[in-house]
Design an enzyme around this catalytic site. Structure first.
Site, PDB file in Angstrom:
ATOM      1  N   HIS A 143      37.199  21.461  64.266  1.00 49.61           N
ATOM      2  CA  HIS A 143      36.686  22.652  63.585  1.00 49.61           C
ATOM      3  C   HIS A 143      37.508  23.882  63.966  1.00 49.61           C
ATOM      4  O   HIS A 143      37.890  24.683  63.100  1.00 49.61           O
ATOM      5  CB  HIS A 143      35.217  22.839  63.978  1.00 49.61           C
ATOM      6  CG  HIS A 143      34.570  24.052  63.392  1.00 49.61           C
ATOM      7  ND1 HIS A 143      33.813  24.021  62.234  1.00 49.61           N
ATOM      8  CD2 HIS A 143      34.558  25.344  63.807  1.00 49.61           C
ATOM      9  CE1 HIS A 143      33.378  25.234  61.969  1.00 49.61           C
ATOM     10  NE2 HIS A 143      33.805  26.060  62.908  1.00 49.61           N
ATOM     11  N   GLU A 144      37.805  24.027  65.253  1.00 55.50           N
ATOM     12  CA  GLU A 144      38.592  25.183  65.696  1.00 55.50           C
ATOM     13  C   GLU A 144      40.047  25.075  65.264  1.00 55.50           C
ATOM     14  O   GLU A 144      40.691  26.079  64.955  1.00 55.50           O
ATOM     15  CB  GLU A 144      38.491  25.326  67.222  1.00 55.50           C
ATOM     16  CG  GLU A 144      37.071  25.521  67.740  1.00 55.50           C
ATOM     17  CD  GLU A 144      36.345  26.681  67.090  1.00 55.50           C
ATOM     18  OE1 GLU A 144      37.007  27.672  66.729  1.00 55.50           O
ATOM     19  OE2 GLU A 144      35.114  26.597  66.923  1.00 55.50           O
ATOM     20  N   HIS A 147      40.309  26.478  61.917  1.00 59.51           N
ATOM     21  CA  HIS A 147      40.377  27.947  61.912  1.00 59.51           C
ATOM     22  C   HIS A 147      41.814  28.418  62.136  1.00 59.51           C
ATOM     23  O   HIS A 147      42.285  29.361  61.486  1.00 59.51           O
ATOM     24  CB  HIS A 147      39.467  28.518  62.992  1.00 59.51           C
ATOM     25  CG  HIS A 147      38.008  28.514  62.632  1.00 59.51           C
ATOM     26  ND1 HIS A 147      37.540  28.923  61.401  1.00 59.51           N
ATOM     27  CD2 HIS A 147      36.906  28.165  63.355  1.00 59.51           C
ATOM     28  CE1 HIS A 147      36.223  28.819  61.365  1.00 59.51           C
ATOM     29  NE2 HIS A 147      35.810  28.360  62.530  1.00 59.51           N
ATOM     30  N   GLU A 218      33.083  29.038  57.994  1.00 58.69           N
ATOM     31  CA  GLU A 218      32.508  27.971  58.819  1.00 58.69           C
ATOM     32  C   GLU A 218      32.324  26.699  58.000  1.00 58.69           C
ATOM     33  O   GLU A 218      32.611  25.594  58.478  1.00 58.69           O
ATOM     34  CB  GLU A 218      31.172  28.424  59.412  1.00 58.69           C
ATOM     35  CG  GLU A 218      31.302  29.533  60.454  1.00 58.69           C
ATOM     36  CD  GLU A 218      32.156  29.123  61.636  1.00 58.69           C
ATOM     37  OE1 GLU A 218      31.998  27.985  62.125  1.00 58.69           O
ATOM     38  OE2 GLU A 218      33.004  29.934  62.055  1.00 58.69           O
TER      39      GLU A 218
END
Length: 320
Positions: A143-144, A147, A218
């Site tokens: 997930h990061e 980003h 997100e």
């Protein structure tokens, strides 16, 4: 309903379009007080200031925060299994820079990306490493990585700069309205209703758009993480763990479910909705079908040595 490659592409395009629309809305809300103060020049100057502030804030403050929080840089020999995982995720995400993992000695369960895809990294807390299994940690790290891959730190920095500048410009408009009160009372000037509406609603509208943008990014990062790991259930499981550990204050204040209106004031989407979307992903691109952990996902992350804080001098050396 299965989500194949075409639907994944459709979801990404939809989220990207939503991002563009929200950023356009933020720019429009900012342009109105800028125009009322200085005409076309006010619009140009406002947007120029936002670009400059966003560029600077995306490169320096995140690293400064890490130093202030006492974060340390984990070397490969200190967390070899986690770094092997990151190597795979970076390769699948198309990030050419070697991964950097930062460790924050906090009991909170948290992870966040800092910097950009060219010179960035991922920070994790001690509480996160001690609580999640490697399979769950893989979903959080993916997930990061997403980003970093999509430059979300810079996008959010620009949105935050727009919101702050909108607030400052509307404050200047409030001061101008106060100076106009004697002329309004004397009947020399009519009450500027358009000015009052901008002062009343522009800051709140800009804040709500910024929060909506955060929730949008997100959702996009969740979807991208599932394609990187090939394991949407791993991230869904991690989100449920985070909700149990960090969502208790909401249950204490409001009972089991917070008021529905509170969703508009969240930076992150509701965990239930995030896990629902993840669990609908039944088909993934062929390249992501092999999980980077193999059969070791049930084991906890092992940190051989906790690093000390890196301090501010580290970041000064990095930018010389």
């Amino acid at each position: 309903m299965p989500i194949g490659t075409l639907r994944l592409l459709h979801s990404r395009l939809k989220n990207s379009l939503q991002t563009l629309l929200i950023m356009g809305g933020l720019a429009l809300v900012l342009a109105v007080p800028g125009y009322l103060l200085a005409g076309g020049l006010g619009i140009v100057v406002s947007l120029g200031v936002v670009m400059a502030v966003a560029f600077a804030s995306s490169r320096v403050p995140a690293r400064y925060v890490l130093a202030e929080a006492g974060a340390g840089l984990l070397d490969r020999h200190q967390a070899p299994r986690v770094y092997r995982l990151l190597d795979t995720l970076y390769e699948r995400a198309g990030l050419t820079q070697p991964p950097q993992l930062f460790y924050a000695p906090s009991s909170d369960l948290n992870a966040f990306a800092v910097g950009t895809r060219r010179d960035g990294g991922i920070a994790v807390t001690d509480g996160l490493l001690r609580t999640l299994t490697l399979r769950q940690l893989a979903g959080v790290l993916a997930h990061e990585v997403s980003h970093l891959r999509h430059g979300d730190t810079r996008v959010m920095s620009m949105a935050a700069a727009m919101t702050r500048l909108t607030f400052w410009l509307t404050t200047a408009l409030q001061i101008s309205l106060l100076l106009m009160v004697p002329m309004i009372l004397a009947g020399d000037v009519r009450l500027p209703w358009s000015l009052l509406l901008v002062v009343a609603f522009a800051p709140s509208l800009s804040t709500l758009l910024q929060l909506a943008l955060s929730r949008n990014r997100e959702y996009t990062a969740d979807l991208d993480a599932a394609t990187l790991t090939g394991d949407p259930e791993g991230l869904a499981s991690a989100l449920n763990v985070l909700e149990r550990h960090q969502g208790r204050w909401l249950a204490t204040l409001f009972g089991r479910y917070p008021p529905a209106g509170l969703e508009w004031l969240r930076t992150h989407p509701p965990t239930e909705e995030r896990t629902r979307r993840l669990m609908k992903i039944d088909e993934l691109p062929e390249s992501s079908l092999h999980h980077p952990l193999g059969d070791h996902g049930h084991k906890p992350a092992e940190i051989n040595e906790r690093p000390g804080p890196i301090g501010r001098r580290y970041w000064m050396r990095r930018w010389r």
